[in-house]
Write a protein that holds these residues in place. Structure first.
Motif, PDB file in Angstrom:
ATOM      1  N   TRP A  12      11.233 -28.262   4.456  1.00 27.62           N
ATOM      2  CA  TRP A  12       9.891 -28.041   3.914  1.00 27.62           C
ATOM      3  C   TRP A  12       9.115 -27.039   4.768  1.00 27.62           C
ATOM      4  O   TRP A  12       8.384 -26.198   4.253  1.00 27.62           O
ATOM      5  N   PHE A  13       9.267 -27.152   6.076  1.00 28.90           N
ATOM      6  CA  PHE A  13       8.575 -26.233   6.986  1.00 28.90           C
ATOM      7  C   PHE A  13       9.043 -24.804   6.772  1.00 28.90           C
ATOM      8  O   PHE A  13       8.237 -23.878   6.669  1.00 28.90           O
ATOM      9  N   ILE A  14      10.363 -24.610   6.688  1.00 26.93           N
ATOM     10  CA  ILE A  14      10.909 -23.264   6.480  1.00 26.93           C
ATOM     11  C   ILE A  14      10.492 -22.723   5.120  1.00 26.93           C
ATOM     12  O   ILE A  14      10.108 -21.546   4.991  1.00 26.93           O
ATOM     13  N   LEU A  15      10.549 -23.547   4.090  1.00 24.86           N
ATOM     14  CA  LEU A  15      10.142 -23.127   2.745  1.00 24.86           C
ATOM     15  C   LEU A  15       8.674 -22.715   2.724  1.00 24.86           C
ATOM     16  O   LEU A  15       8.317 -21.672   2.173  1.00 24.86           O
ATOM     17  N   THR A  16       7.818 -23.505   3.351  1.00 25.46           N
ATOM     18  CA  THR A  16       6.386 -23.184   3.408  1.00 25.46           C
ATOM     19  C   THR A  16       6.145 -21.901   4.181  1.00 25.46           C
ATOM     20  O   THR A  16       5.351 -21.053   3.750  1.00 25.46           O
ATOM     21  N   ALA A  17       6.831 -21.721   5.299  1.00 21.19           N
ATOM     22  CA  ALA A  17       6.664 -20.516   6.105  1.00 21.19           C
ATOM     23  C   ALA A  17       7.097 -19.274   5.324  1.00 21.19           C
ATOM     24  O   ALA A  17       6.415 -18.239   5.356  1.00 21.19           O
ATOM     25  N   MET A  18       8.191 -19.359   4.608  1.00 20.33           N
ATOM     26  CA  MET A  18       8.681 -18.207   3.843  1.00 20.33           C
ATOM     27  C   MET A  18       7.736 -17.867   2.690  1.00 20.33           C
ATOM     28  O   MET A  18       7.472 -16.697   2.420  1.00 20.33           O
ATOM     29  N   ILE A  19       7.223 -18.872   2.010  1.00 16.01           N
ATOM     30  CA  ILE A  19       6.285 -18.619   0.910  1.00 16.01           C
ATOM     31  C   ILE A  19       5.016 -17.975   1.451  1.00 16.01           C
ATOM     32  O   ILE A  19       4.498 -17.013   0.870  1.00 16.01           O
ATOM     33  N   ILE A  22       5.746 -14.308   2.295  1.00 13.91           N
ATOM     34  CA  ILE A  22       5.835 -13.458   1.105  1.00 13.91           C
ATOM     35  C   ILE A  22       4.453 -13.219   0.505  1.00 13.91           C
ATOM     36  O   ILE A  22       4.087 -12.079   0.200  1.00 13.91           O
ATOM     37  N   VAL A  23       3.676 -14.269   0.339  1.00 14.01           N
ATOM     38  CA  VAL A  23       2.333 -14.129  -0.233  1.00 14.01           C
ATOM     39  C   VAL A  23       1.450 -13.284   0.681  1.00 14.01           C
ATOM     40  O   VAL A  23       0.712 -12.412   0.214  1.00 14.01           O
ATOM     41  N   LEU A  26       2.597  -9.538   0.410  1.00 16.29           N
ATOM     42  CA  LEU A  26       2.169  -8.925  -0.850  1.00 16.29           C
ATOM     43  C   LEU A  26       0.656  -8.696  -0.869  1.00 16.29           C
ATOM     44  O   LEU A  26       0.186  -7.666  -1.344  1.00 16.29           O
ATOM     45  N   SER A  27      -0.093  -9.657  -0.351  1.00 12.96           N
ATOM     46  CA  SER A  27      -1.552  -9.504  -0.295  1.00 12.96           C
ATOM     47  C   SER A  27      -1.929  -8.307   0.568  1.00 12.96           C
ATOM     48  O   SER A  27      -2.824  -7.534   0.217  1.00 12.96           O
ATOM     49  N   TRP A  28      -1.257  -8.162   1.703  1.00 17.17           N
ATOM     50  CA  TRP A  28      -1.531  -7.034   2.592  1.00 17.17           C
ATOM     51  C   TRP A  28      -1.207  -5.710   1.904  1.00 17.17           C
ATOM     52  O   TRP A  28      -1.971  -4.754   2.002  1.00 17.17           O
ATOM     53  N   CYS A  29      -0.080  -5.664   1.186  1.00 18.75           N
ATOM     54  CA  CYS A  29       0.300  -4.432   0.476  1.00 18.75           C
ATOM     55  C   CYS A  29      -0.736  -4.069  -0.587  1.00 18.75           C
ATOM     56  O   CYS A  29      -1.118  -2.903  -0.714  1.00 18.75           O
ATOM     57  N   PHE A  30      -1.162  -5.043  -1.376  1.00 21.51           N
ATOM     58  CA  PHE A  30      -2.160  -4.767  -2.407  1.00 21.51           C
ATOM     59  C   PHE A  30      -3.489  -4.354  -1.787  1.00 21.51           C
ATOM     60  O   PHE A  30      -4.169  -3.464  -2.288  1.00 21.51           O
ATOM     61  N   TYR A  31      -3.863  -4.987  -0.682  1.00 25.34           N
ATOM     62  CA  TYR A  31      -5.109  -4.614   0.002  1.00 25.34           C
ATOM     63  C   TYR A  31      -5.048  -3.165   0.468  1.00 25.34           C
ATOM     64  O   TYR A  31      -5.988  -2.398   0.282  1.00 25.34           O
ATOM     65  N   ARG A  32      -3.924  -2.773   1.076  1.00 29.01           N
ATOM     66  CA  ARG A  32      -3.767  -1.384   1.543  1.00 29.01           C
ATOM     67  C   ARG A  32      -3.789  -0.405   0.383  1.00 29.01           C
ATOM     68  O   ARG A  32      -4.375   0.673   0.486  1.00 29.01           O
ATOM     69  N   ALA A  33      -3.171  -0.746  -0.727  1.00 26.03           N
ATOM     70  CA  ALA A  33      -3.143   0.132  -1.894  1.00 26.03           C
ATOM     71  C   ALA A  33      -4.539   0.294  -2.487  1.00 26.03           C
ATOM     72  O   ALA A  33      -4.941   1.405  -2.858  1.00 26.03           O
ATOM     73  N   ILE A  34      -5.293  -0.787  -2.561  1.00 23.34           N
ATOM     74  CA  ILE A  34      -6.644  -0.716  -3.131  1.00 23.34           C
ATOM     75  C   ILE A  34      -7.567   0.082  -2.218  1.00 23.34           C
ATOM     76  O   ILE A  34      -8.351   0.907  -2.687  1.00 23.34           O
ATOM     77  N   THR A  35      -7.479  -0.140  -0.906  1.00 24.38           N
ATOM     78  CA  THR A  35      -8.347   0.620  -0.001  1.00 24.38           C
ATOM     79  C   THR A  35      -7.972   2.103   0.004  1.00 24.38           C
ATOM     80  O   THR A  35      -8.848   2.958   0.107  1.00 24.38           O
ATOM     81  N   ALA A  36      -6.687   2.419  -0.137  1.00 23.05           N
ATOM     82  CA  ALA A  36      -6.268   3.824  -0.191  1.00 23.05           C
ATOM     83  C   ALA A  36      -6.740   4.470  -1.491  1.00 23.05           C
ATOM     84  O   ALA A  36      -7.136   5.638  -1.500  1.00 23.05           O
TER      85      ALA A  36
END
Length: 50
Positions: A12-19, A22-23, A26-36
């Motif tokens: 459960w710990f590994i599954l939570t850490a991986m999720i 990933i989230v 992806l959030s960081w990528c979208f934030y960078r794309a929107i600010t650019a």
């Protein structure tokens, strides 16, 4: 060891850490794309600059 149909605490710990990883990524990528995209919003873009 016999499988009882449930995830262990470590799984459960590994599954939570991986999720979260990933989230968060992806959030960081979208934030960078929107600010650019908003960075050059005030300037008019001409066809030869595309």
């Amino acid at each position: 060891m016999k499988y009882n149909g449930e995830l262990s605490g470590e799984a459960w710990f590994i599954l939570t850490a991986m999720i979260l990883l990933i989230v968060g990524g992806l959030s960081w990528c979208f934030y960078r794309a929107i600010t650019a995209a908003n960075k050059n919003q005030d300037q008019e873009q001409f066809p030869d600059e595309v």
